[in-house]
Design a protein around this motif. Structure first.
Motif, PDB file in Angstrom:
ATOM      1  N   HIS A 323       0.948  -1.476   0.032  1.00  0.00           N
ATOM      2  CA  HIS A 323      -0.161   0.032   0.039  1.00  0.00           C
ATOM      3  C   HIS A 323       0.664   1.299  -0.022  1.00  0.00           C
ATOM      4  CE1 HIS A 323      -4.047   1.718   0.858  1.00  0.00           C
ATOM      5  NE2 HIS A 323      -3.141   2.866   1.210  1.00  0.00           N
ATOM      6  N   PRO A 324       0.580   2.167  -1.012  1.00  0.00           N
ATOM      7  CA  PRO A 324       1.518   3.324  -1.029  1.00  0.00           C
ATOM      8  C   PRO A 324       1.862   4.127   0.449  1.00  0.00           C
ATOM      9  CG  PRO A 324       0.041   3.447  -2.716  1.00  0.00           C
ATOM     10  CD  PRO A 324      -0.551   2.454  -1.773  1.00  0.00           C
ATOM     11  N   TYR A 325       3.005   4.173   0.625  1.00  0.00           N
ATOM     12  CA  TYR A 325       3.313   4.924   1.917  1.00  0.00           C
ATOM     13  C   TYR A 325       3.239   4.218   3.129  1.00  0.00           C
ATOM     14  CZ  TYR A 325       3.142   9.181  -1.557  1.00  0.00           C
ATOM     15  OH  TYR A 325       3.336   9.820  -2.442  1.00  0.00           O
ATOM     16  N   ALA A 326       2.451   3.160   3.182  1.00  0.00           N
ATOM     17  CA  ALA A 326       2.004   2.874   4.467  1.00  0.00           C
ATOM     18  C   ALA A 326       2.273   1.275   4.623  1.00  0.00           C
ATOM     19  CB  ALA A 326       0.539   3.099   4.586  1.00  0.00           C
ATOM     20  N   GLY A 327       2.312   0.626   3.504  1.00  0.00           N
ATOM     21  CA  GLY A 327       2.571  -0.775   3.326  1.00  0.00           C
ATOM     22  C   GLY A 327       4.009  -1.126   3.925  1.00  0.00           C
ATOM     23  N   GLU A 328       4.085  -2.616   4.705  1.00  0.00           N
ATOM     24  CA  GLU A 328       5.198  -2.739   5.143  1.00  0.00           C
ATOM     25  C   GLU A 328       6.612  -2.853   4.113  1.00  0.00           C
ATOM     26  OE1 GLU A 328       7.168  -6.981   7.360  1.00  0.00           O
ATOM     27  OE2 GLU A 328       4.858  -6.926   6.688  1.00  0.00           O
ATOM     28  N   LEU A 329       6.172  -3.040   3.061  1.00  0.00           N
ATOM     29  CA  LEU A 329       7.279  -3.171   2.111  1.00  0.00           C
ATOM     30  C   LEU A 329       7.488  -2.143   1.054  1.00  0.00           C
ATOM     31  CD1 LEU A 329       6.709  -6.993   1.063  1.00  0.00           C
ATOM     32  CD2 LEU A 329       8.088  -6.093   2.682  1.00  0.00           C
ATOM     33  N   VAL A 330       6.716  -0.954   1.493  1.00  0.00           N
ATOM     34  CA  VAL A 330       6.822   0.044   0.363  1.00  0.00           C
ATOM     35  C   VAL A 330       8.193   1.072   0.310  1.00  0.00           C
ATOM     36  CG1 VAL A 330       4.190   0.358   0.181  1.00  0.00           C
ATOM     37  CG2 VAL A 330       5.564   1.833   1.774  1.00  0.00           C
ATOM     38  N   ASP A 365      11.239  10.408   2.427  1.00  0.00           N
ATOM     39  CA  ASP A 365      12.045  10.013   3.519  1.00  0.00           C
ATOM     40  C   ASP A 365      11.307   9.129   4.548  1.00  0.00           C
ATOM     41  OD1 ASP A 365      13.794   9.550   5.530  1.00  0.00           O
ATOM     42  OD2 ASP A 365      14.639  11.620   5.843  1.00  0.00           O
ATOM     43  N   PRO A 366      11.705   7.890   4.377  1.00  0.00           N
ATOM     44  CA  PRO A 366      10.738   6.934   5.482  1.00  0.00           C
ATOM     45  C   PRO A 366      10.845   7.402   6.814  1.00  0.00           C
ATOM     46  CG  PRO A 366      12.413   5.637   4.074  1.00  0.00           C
ATOM     47  CD  PRO A 366      12.320   7.071   3.669  1.00  0.00           C
ATOM     48  N   PHE A 367      11.767   8.090   7.186  1.00  0.00           N
ATOM     49  CA  PHE A 367      11.817   8.573   8.543  1.00  0.00           C
ATOM     50  C   PHE A 367      10.623   9.894   9.020  1.00  0.00           C
ATOM     51  CE2 PHE A 367      13.073  11.892  12.117  1.00  0.00           C
ATOM     52  CZ  PHE A 367      13.474  10.961  12.734  1.00  0.00           C
ATOM     53  N   ASP A 368      10.033  10.213   7.901  1.00  0.00           N
ATOM     54  CA  ASP A 368       9.050  11.100   8.193  1.00  0.00           C
ATOM     55  C   ASP A 368       7.662  10.823   8.360  1.00  0.00           C
ATOM     56  OD1 ASP A 368      10.926  13.286   7.250  1.00  0.00           O
ATOM     57  OD2 ASP A 368      10.117  13.802   5.580  1.00  0.00           O
ATOM     58  N   VAL A 369       7.476   9.473   8.018  1.00  0.00           N
ATOM     59  CA  VAL A 369       6.429   8.714   8.543  1.00  0.00           C
ATOM     60  C   VAL A 369       6.710   7.597   9.517  1.00  0.00           C
ATOM     61  CG1 VAL A 369       5.085   9.000   6.327  1.00  0.00           C
ATOM     62  CG2 VAL A 369       6.465   6.974   6.547  1.00  0.00           C
ATOM     63  N   GLY A 370       7.581   7.824  10.291  1.00  0.00           N
ATOM     64  CA  GLY A 370       8.090   7.153  11.272  1.00  0.00           C
ATOM     65  C   GLY A 370       8.614   5.616  11.027  1.00  0.00           C
ATOM     66  N   ARG A 371       9.004   5.418  10.049  1.00  0.00           N
ATOM     67  CA  ARG A 371      10.056   4.320   9.482  1.00  0.00           C
ATOM     68  C   ARG A 371      11.382   4.412   9.749  1.00  0.00           C
ATOM     69  NH1 ARG A 371       6.327   1.449   6.029  1.00  0.00           N
ATOM     70  NH2 ARG A 371       4.260   1.142   7.151  1.00  0.00           N
ATOM     71  N   ALA A 375      14.240  -1.097   7.832  1.00  0.00           N
ATOM     72  CA  ALA A 375      13.218  -1.565   6.549  1.00  0.00           C
ATOM     73  C   ALA A 375      13.328  -1.236   5.338  1.00  0.00           C
ATOM     74  CB  ALA A 375      11.806  -1.265   7.209  1.00  0.00           C
ATOM     75  N   VAL A 376      14.388  -0.273   5.151  1.00  0.00           N
ATOM     76  CA  VAL A 376      14.481  -0.005   3.578  1.00  0.00           C
ATOM     77  C   VAL A 376      15.132  -0.960   2.834  1.00  0.00           C
ATOM     78  CG1 VAL A 376      15.534   1.683   1.855  1.00  0.00           C
ATOM     79  CG2 VAL A 376      14.684   2.670   4.383  1.00  0.00           C
ATOM     80  N   ILE A 377      15.986  -1.433   3.278  1.00  0.00           N
ATOM     81  CA  ILE A 377      16.726  -2.586   2.346  1.00  0.00           C
ATOM     82  C   ILE A 377      16.672  -3.828   3.056  1.00  0.00           C
ATOM     83  CG2 ILE A 377      18.955  -3.318   1.498  1.00  0.00           C
ATOM     84  CD1 ILE A 377      19.618  -0.537   0.852  1.00  0.00           C
ATOM     85  N   ARG A 378      16.270  -4.959   2.449  1.00  0.00           N
ATOM     86  CA  ARG A 378      16.132  -6.198   2.941  1.00  0.00           C
ATOM     87  C   ARG A 378      16.646  -7.361   1.991  1.00  0.00           C
ATOM     88  NH1 ARG A 378      10.071  -5.939   5.473  1.00  0.00           N
ATOM     89  NH2 ARG A 378      10.299  -8.388   5.293  1.00  0.00           N
ATOM     90  N   VAL A 379      17.195  -8.517   2.505  1.00  0.00           N
ATOM     91  CA  VAL A 379      18.114  -9.332   1.409  1.00  0.00           C
ATOM     92  C   VAL A 379      17.344 -10.560   1.277  1.00  0.00           C
ATOM     93  CG1 VAL A 379      20.111 -10.432   1.169  1.00  0.00           C
ATOM     94  CG2 VAL A 379      20.127  -8.180   2.337  1.00  0.00           C
ATOM     95  N   ASN A 380      17.121 -10.949   0.263  1.00  0.00           N
ATOM     96  CA  ASN A 380      16.824 -12.256  -0.313  1.00  0.00           C
ATOM     97  C   ASN A 380      17.629 -12.973  -1.369  1.00  0.00           C
ATOM     98  OD1 ASN A 380      15.554 -10.913  -2.550  1.00  0.00           O
ATOM     99  ND2 ASN A 380      13.550 -11.394  -1.848  1.00  0.00           N
ATOM    100  N   SER A 381      17.122 -13.748  -1.981  1.00  0.00           N
ATOM    101  CA  SER A 381      18.028 -14.296  -3.259  1.00  0.00           C
ATOM    102  C   SER A 381      17.938 -13.448  -4.557  1.00  0.00           C
ATOM    103  CB  SER A 381      17.262 -15.751  -3.603  1.00  0.00           C
ATOM    104  OG  SER A 381      16.139 -15.511  -4.079  1.00  0.00           O
ATOM    105  N   GLN A 382      17.218 -12.290  -4.573  1.00  0.00           N
ATOM    106  CA  GLN A 382      17.291 -11.506  -5.696  1.00  0.00           C
ATOM    107  C   GLN A 382      18.077 -10.283  -5.332  1.00  0.00           C
ATOM    108  OE1 GLN A 382      15.630 -12.635  -8.433  1.00  0.00           O
ATOM    109  NE2 GLN A 382      15.152 -14.394  -7.150  1.00  0.00           N
ATOM    110  N   SER A 383      18.769 -10.326  -4.117  1.00  0.00           N
ATOM    111  CA  SER A 383      19.405  -9.009  -3.855  1.00  0.00           C
ATOM    112  C   SER A 383      20.863  -8.877  -4.266  1.00  0.00           C
ATOM    113  CB  SER A 383      19.448  -9.017  -2.333  1.00  0.00           C
ATOM    114  OG  SER A 383      18.041  -8.851  -1.831  1.00  0.00           O
ATOM    115  N   GLY A 384      21.515  -7.973  -4.164  1.00  0.00           N
ATOM    116  CA  GLY A 384      23.062  -7.740  -4.534  1.00  0.00           C
ATOM    117  C   GLY A 384      23.547  -7.209  -3.500  1.00  0.00           C
ATOM    118  N   LYS A 385      24.833  -6.596  -3.866  1.00  0.00           N
ATOM    119  CA  LYS A 385      25.988  -6.296  -2.879  1.00  0.00           C
ATOM    120  C   LYS A 385      25.238  -4.962  -2.107  1.00  0.00           C
ATOM    121  CE  LYS A 385      28.402  -3.415  -5.956  1.00  0.00           C
ATOM    122  NZ  LYS A 385      27.655  -3.316  -7.187  1.00  0.00           N
ATOM    123  N   GLY A 386      24.373  -4.090  -2.878  1.00  0.00           N
ATOM    124  CA  GLY A 386      23.999  -3.032  -2.319  1.00  0.00           C
ATOM    125  C   GLY A 386      22.989  -3.182  -0.872  1.00  0.00           C
ATOM    126  N   GLY A 387      22.268  -4.225  -1.034  1.00  0.00           N
ATOM    127  CA  GLY A 387      21.633  -4.433   0.317  1.00  0.00           C
ATOM    128  C   GLY A 387      22.402  -5.187   1.247  1.00  0.00           C
TER     129      GLY A 387
END
Length: 561
Positions: A323-330, A365-371, A375-387
């Protein structure tokens, strides 16, 4: 689905309005907001909110900054009636908040509505009736004059009833329901007739709500309808034009934004788009869209996680993770290239804190909505060096050199593939620690270590190495401790290994006094990293060399002999 939908569904014929100006307009300020969560959002629930949940929702809306809140349909049920009485009797309505109620155009319902409002300081009474051709023919079996008479009668009853309660400041609202699918001229005619009853002035305006009760066309068509109405209503300075868009075509947010550009003053909707069928406009998204453009929306979603939890509790409807701005993964990136761009953008913001927010893939900025940034970068099998790099640096104070980023991201990806789950920040650190800090110990430096420098700047080193073949005494010289250790192991074991690069930094998280050292070693025409941490910088660097050698032994690149 049928092969030829044109035999069953008729294309909506848009009004031919050539004088539109809205495409050249911009949204520059927040509208008046009305939350209808306690009415639309409540009526759409399988299990409607009880009074306790309604109170929690009302308090949440007040905390978010809503100054107009539709609190229900008091003539519809005792629950609605009692809730409104509780708000008034317990003085729960702040001085700067106006409550709104909805009623149909029937005398007994209007009288019951006003009974529920006795003692309220300021109230909007909203009356509506459907005016579209389909409703006139199918639902009411009435002609235009009868429909208009129904609207006028409701206005007369409401105005008369309001005079019985002179201590309340009354505002009147009328909706030509199904406005989006009604002839513009007829919607205008009915609205003008209602205004003739209410006699609004610039100081005491009437609200004309023009709902897209069902979305029937594209948002630009709705904007044309709104601008046409604004241009033709005779008391424009005494009228508040309000929007109430539904989401049947998935375009409620766009229709609302274009409707504001077309001249509307007010927006009705629900948090996260709750409402019947596909829901109403999502006020959180519309408000945060404004915020992302530098416009104060006059609503505060700085505690977005709290808003989400409260709405989910009150409605039993989960907020979608996307969900825009509010969802866990946005604000979360799994893609390697996205993670790398976000990491660089966040670093740029840290280095240049006075610049405008410009971070790839993050509109705000996620910080502006209390995030938190966790939670910004999460790592799974699709992730690369940046995360991988971001999480180790932000959460654990491990600042990987670029080539080690590449090497370790492959290690992390192997674990992600094998475990088939997302790698949390802590799990990622566990993998790094096991791979580098605690590499399989074929070699281990025993204390004490004897290091001396001669007058020519050479380093002489004596130490004992514990190995599976027994303890080995090392006595070597080099241009520094690392060089001496490498020269010593090459002599002891007949290897040809060399240090390509060396980096170190103070650890910024956890044990802040510790150093972290990284060595990149050339081994059999391949490069391999080692890493270690220790309170003593020199010991940390030597342990990093041993880390690389142990990894090389484990991978069969060199052997003990």
């Amino acid at each position: 689905m049928i092969a030829n939908p044109s035999t069953k569904y008729q294309r909506f014929v848009a009004p031919n309005y050539q004088n539109r100006t809205w495409p050249n307009k911009e949204i520059t300020e927040a509208p008046r907001w009305l939350s209808s969560d306690l009415r639309d959002g409540n009526q759409s629930l399988i299990e409607p909110m009880d009074v306790e949940k309604k109170i929690r929702m009302f308090d949440l809306l007040v905390e978010c900054g809503f100054k107009e809140i539709e609190v229900g349909f008091p003539s519809a049920s005792d629950t609605e009636f009692n809730f409104i009485r509780k708000l008034i009797d317990e003085n729960r309505i702040p001085e700067d908040v106006t409550i709104q109620v909805l009623t149909q155009s029937r005398q007994e319902l209007i009288e019951r509505t006003f009974e529920s409002l006795k003692g309220a300081k300021q109230v909007i009474v909203h009356c509506y009736n459907a005016v579209s051709p389909t409703f006139r023919r199918v639902v009411f079996n009435m002609d235009k004059e009868q429909i208009k008479a129904l609207a006028v009668k409701g206005a007369e009853l409401i105005k008369a009833e309001s005079l019985k309660y002179p201590d309340t400041k009354w505002t009147f609202e009328y909706s030509p329901e199904i406005f989006s699918d009604t002839e513009l001229e007829f919607s205008l005619e009915v609205s003008e007739a209602v205004c003739d009853v209410y006699q609004p002035t610039p100081d005491n305006k009437v609200i004309l709500n023009l709902p897209a009760t069902v979305e029937v066309s594209t948002p630009n068509v709705y904007a044309d309808q709104i601008e046409w109405f604004c241009d033709h209503i005779t008391r424009r300075d005494s009228v508040v034009i309000s929007l109430h868009t539904h989401n049947d075509r998935g375009c409620a947010v766009a229709a609302t934004e274009l409707g504001l550009m077309a001249g509307a003053d007010r927006v009705e909707g629900c948090l996260f788009g709750h409402g019947e069928r596909t829901g109403n406009v999502d006020i959180v998204t519309v408000a945060m869209n404004m915020y992302s453009q530098g416009i104060d929306p006059k609503l505060n979603f700085g505690k977005m996680n709290t808003v989400v939890r409260e709405v989910e509790y009150c409605t039993d409807i989960p907020v979608h993770p996307r969900h825009p701005y509010a969802g866990e993964l946005v604000f979360t990136a799994f893609s390697g290239s996205h993670q790398d761009a976000i990491r660089k953008g966040l670093s740029d913001i840290k280095d240049n804190p006075d610049q405008f927010w410009k971070v790839p893939y993050l509109p705000i900025d996620p910080f502006d909505v209390g995030r938190s940034y966790e939670a910004v970068i999460r790592v799974n099998s699709q992730s690369g060096k940046g995360g991988v790099t971001y999480l180790l640096e932000e959460d654990h104070g491990i600042e990987l050199p670029r080539r080690l980023q590449i090497e370790f991201s492959k290690v992390a990806q192997m674990f992600a593939d094998g475990e088939g789950v997302e790698l949390t920040s802590d799990r990622l650190y566990q993998i790094f620690e096991a791979e580098y800090f605690n590499a399989k110990p074929a070699l281990e430096i025993q204390t004490p270590i004897d290091i001396e420098e001669d007058t020519e700047g050479n380093t002489h080193m004596k130490l004992t190495l514990k190995t599976p073949l027994g303890d080995k005494s090392l006595d070597a010289t080099g241009n520094g401790p690392i060089s001496a250790l490498v020269n010593g192991v090459n002599t002891l074991f007949g290897w040809d290994v060399d240090v390509v690069d060396y980096n170190e930094h103070a650890r910024s998280k956890g044990s802040s006094a510790h150093a972290v050292s990284y060595v990149e070693m050339q081994i059999d025409n391949k490069t391999l990293f080692g890493a270690a941490t220790h309170a003593n910088t020199s010991r940390s660097s030597l342990k990093a060399v041993i880390s690389a050698l142990n990894r090389a032994i484990d991978k069969g690149l060199i052997a003990l002999k």
